[in-house]
Design a protein around this motif. Structure first.
Motif: not given
Length: 77
Positions: A8-10, A34-35, A40-42, A71-74
């Motif tokens: 979570s953001s917190q 993750y957040v 729903g962000q790309t 890179q981490a997203w992938d």
């Protein structure tokens, strides 16, 4: 990893309480990804936020961080 991936953001913000090291930075990046996904962000949305002009990072560092986030997203897919 000594830090769990924030969900979570917190929890991402709470990482500010910890001493900064490589593992904390990795956990923070993973948590932000993750957040972002849960909202729903790309990847393009997230990298646009990273590349937005701010007073903390210069353009070169924002580009470098954007590459790391991509890179981490992938890797976390």
């Amino acid at each position: 990893m000594n830090y769990p991936i924030p969900s979570s953001s917190q929890e991402v913000v709470a990482l500010r309480q910890q001493p900064v090291d490589d593992e904390l930075i990795a956990a923070a990046i993973a948590g932000v990804i993750y957040v972002a996904r849960s909202q729903g962000q790309t990847l393009q949305d997230l990298t646009a936020e990273v590349m937005a002009d701010d007073r903390l990072l210069d353009a070169d560092l924002r580009r470098w961080l954007s590459d790391i986030v991509s890179q981490a997203w992938d890797q976390l897919a």
